[in-house]
Design a protein around this motif. Structure first.
Motif, short mmCIF file in Angstrom:
data_model
loop_
_atom_site.label_atom_id
_atom_site.label_comp_id
_atom_site.label_asym_id
_atom_site.label_seq_id
_atom_site.Cartn_x
_atom_site.Cartn_y
_atom_site.Cartn_z
N THR A 267 0.83 -1.20 0.00
CA THR A 267 0.00 0.00 0.00
C THR A 267 0.87 1.26 0.00
O THR A 267 0.63 2.21 -0.76
CB THR A 267 -0.94 0.01 1.22
N VAL A 268 1.88 1.28 0.86
CA VAL A 268 2.79 2.43 0.91
C VAL A 268 3.54 2.57 -0.42
O VAL A 268 3.71 3.68 -0.94
CB VAL A 268 3.78 2.29 2.08
N ALA A 269 3.97 1.44 -0.98
CA ALA A 269 4.67 1.48 -2.27
C ALA A 269 3.76 2.02 -3.37
O ALA A 269 4.21 2.80 -4.24
CB ALA A 269 5.17 0.08 -2.63
N ALA A 270 2.47 1.64 -3.34
CA ALA A 270 1.53 2.15 -4.34
C ALA A 270 1.37 3.65 -4.22
O ALA A 270 1.31 4.38 -5.22
CB ALA A 270 0.18 1.45 -4.19
N ALA A 271 1.32 4.15 -2.98
CA ALA A 271 1.19 5.59 -2.76
C ALA A 271 2.43 6.33 -3.27
O ALA A 271 2.32 7.35 -3.97
CB ALA A 271 0.95 5.88 -1.28
N LEU A 272 3.61 5.82 -2.92
CA LEU A 272 4.85 6.48 -3.32
C LEU A 272 5.05 6.42 -4.84
O LEU A 272 5.50 7.39 -5.46
CB LEU A 272 6.03 5.86 -2.59
N GLY A 273 4.74 5.27 -5.42
CA GLY A 273 4.89 5.14 -6.87
C GLY A 273 3.96 6.07 -7.63
O GLY A 273 4.36 6.70 -8.61
N THR A 274 2.72 6.15 -7.16
CA THR A 274 1.76 7.05 -7.81
C THR A 274 2.22 8.49 -7.66
O THR A 274 2.14 9.30 -8.62
CB THR A 274 0.37 6.87 -7.20
N PHE A 275 2.68 8.86 -6.48
CA PHE A 275 3.14 10.23 -6.27
C PHE A 275 4.35 10.55 -7.14
O PHE A 275 4.49 11.67 -7.63
CB PHE A 275 3.47 10.46 -4.80
N SER A 276 5.23 9.58 -7.34
CA SER A 276 6.39 9.82 -8.22
C SER A 276 5.94 10.17 -9.63
O SER A 276 6.47 11.10 -10.26
CB SER A 276 7.29 8.57 -8.25
N LEU A 277 4.95 9.42 -10.14
CA LEU A 277 4.41 9.75 -11.46
C LEU A 277 3.76 11.13 -11.45
O LEU A 277 3.93 11.93 -12.37
CB LEU A 277 3.39 8.69 -11.88
N GLY A 278 2.99 11.39 -10.38
CA GLY A 278 2.29 12.66 -10.30
C GLY A 278 3.24 13.85 -10.21
O GLY A 278 3.01 14.89 -10.83
N ALA A 279 4.32 13.70 -9.44
CA ALA A 279 5.30 14.78 -9.34
C ALA A 279 5.96 15.04 -10.68
O ALA A 279 6.20 16.20 -11.07
CB ALA A 279 6.35 14.43 -8.28
N ALA A 280 6.25 13.96 -11.41
CA ALA A 280 6.84 14.12 -12.75
C ALA A 280 5.85 14.82 -13.68
O ALA A 280 6.24 15.68 -14.48
CB ALA A 280 7.24 12.76 -13.31
N ALA A 281 4.57 14.46 -13.59
CA ALA A 281 3.56 15.10 -14.44
C ALA A 281 3.43 16.58 -14.10
O ALA A 281 3.28 17.42 -15.00
CB ALA A 281 2.22 14.39 -14.26
#
Length: 313
Positions: free
Chosen positions: A149-163
């Motif tokens: 769950t934490v990995a999913a949050a961090l991974g999604t945020f990484s994509l979002g920050a790049a966007a």
């Protein structure tokens, strides 16, 4: 209205529903008793009767009989017992009840790992017996579920920050739209699986009622994906709103990471997986919205320094 204002409006829409979303999540399961460590299951109906279905519902606390046989079905009481809560179910109807033959399960499984039970029925004039047993699922390991769950949050945020950094025309923005599809899809699956073990047969109306305000996150998700793929400035912020609301209405279901028995109609691990995607991905989308707001916020105005006499000279 600039992109920052539009993004703020989208996030505010999700955050306004925080108290209501938490209330819906807390009420998940319709107020039924919490599931225990074991659950009954239906093994066979002898003889088989077309249109007759018996379903274990609400984490094993009750049974539901769906009657499409063309005959009235009577649930017979235990031998030498008066009729209690056992229902009489007309054709085309359903009924749910707590059956004493399934109650009083031992705290630990028997040596063979199961405990048998049977419920006799009368379908019209035909005697029918429902055979079942009780199983004790192994308790889950909570740490891996929390870690993913934490990995999913961090991974999604990484994509979002790049966007947020590269703009709405980037591949990262398209990836945010893809994550939104996954989060909303996981929430839909989570709701459908939960609706299968209610006291009414699953239908479109039952699923929508079980979703409650979560239906709004489905609409926001579809809108956010469409806007993002159209390269609209409000797209990522709308996706963030959908993810935030999905996480809010599902967050209390992380208790399933610690429970062996869940109120879910399919495999319990599938329920936990949908919770991982919805909560983890939803939190990541919320953080994505924060990054978008930060990237699109206008620079603060700097007040001009008043001229002094020396400056004039």
């Amino acid at each position: 209205m600039g992109p920052a204002v539009r993004g703020a409006a989208g996030l505010l829409l999700a955050l306004l529903f925080l108290p209501l979303g938490a209330g819906v999540a807390a009420a998940h399961g319709g107020g039924a008793a919490a599931p225990g460590t074991s659950i009954p299951r239906v093994l066979a109906v002898e003889p088989a009767v077309p249109g007759l279905a018996l379903v274990v519902i609400e984490g094993g606390t009750r049974l539901r009989l769906d009657n499409h046989t063309g005959e009235t079905v009577a649930v017979l009481p235990p031998p030498d017992s008066p009729r209690g809560q056992e229902p009489l179910v007309p054709t085309g109807s359903s009924a749910a009840w707590a059956d004493s033959r399934l109650a009083g399960a031992p705290a630990a499984p028997p040596r063979d790992g199961t405990s048998a039970w049977l419920v006799p029925l009368l379908v019209g004039d035909q005697q029918v017996v429902v055979h079942g047993d009780r199983t004790w699922p192994a308790p889950p390991l909570a740490v891996p579920w929390w870690s993913v769950t934490v990995a999913a949050a961090l991974g999604t945020f990484s994509l979002g920050a790049a966007a947020a950094e590269r703009g709405r025309h980037s591949t990262a923005a398209t990836a945010v739209a893809g994550v939104t599809v996954l989060v909303v899809g996981a929430h839909v699956l989570h709701v459908i699986g939960s609706s299968l073990v209610l006291d009414r047969p699953a239908s479109v109306g039952v699923v929508l009622a079980a979703a409650g305000i979560g239906v709004l996150c489905w609409a926001l998700g579809g809108l956010g994906v469409a806007l993002t793929l159209a390269r609209h400035p409000m797209g990522p912020a709308t996706c963030a709103s959908a993810g935030t609301l999905a996480a809010l209405v599902t967050v209390f279901d992380v208790a399933g990471f610690h429970s062996a028995v869940l109120t879910f109609g399919w495999a319990f691990d599938l329920d936990r997986a949908t919770t991982v995607v919805t909560v983890g991905g939803g939190v990541g989308l919320f953080l994505t919205g924060c990054a978008v707001l930060s990237a699109t916020a206008p620079a603060p105005l700097v007040a001009a320094k008043p001229l002094s006499g020396n400056d004039v000279a």
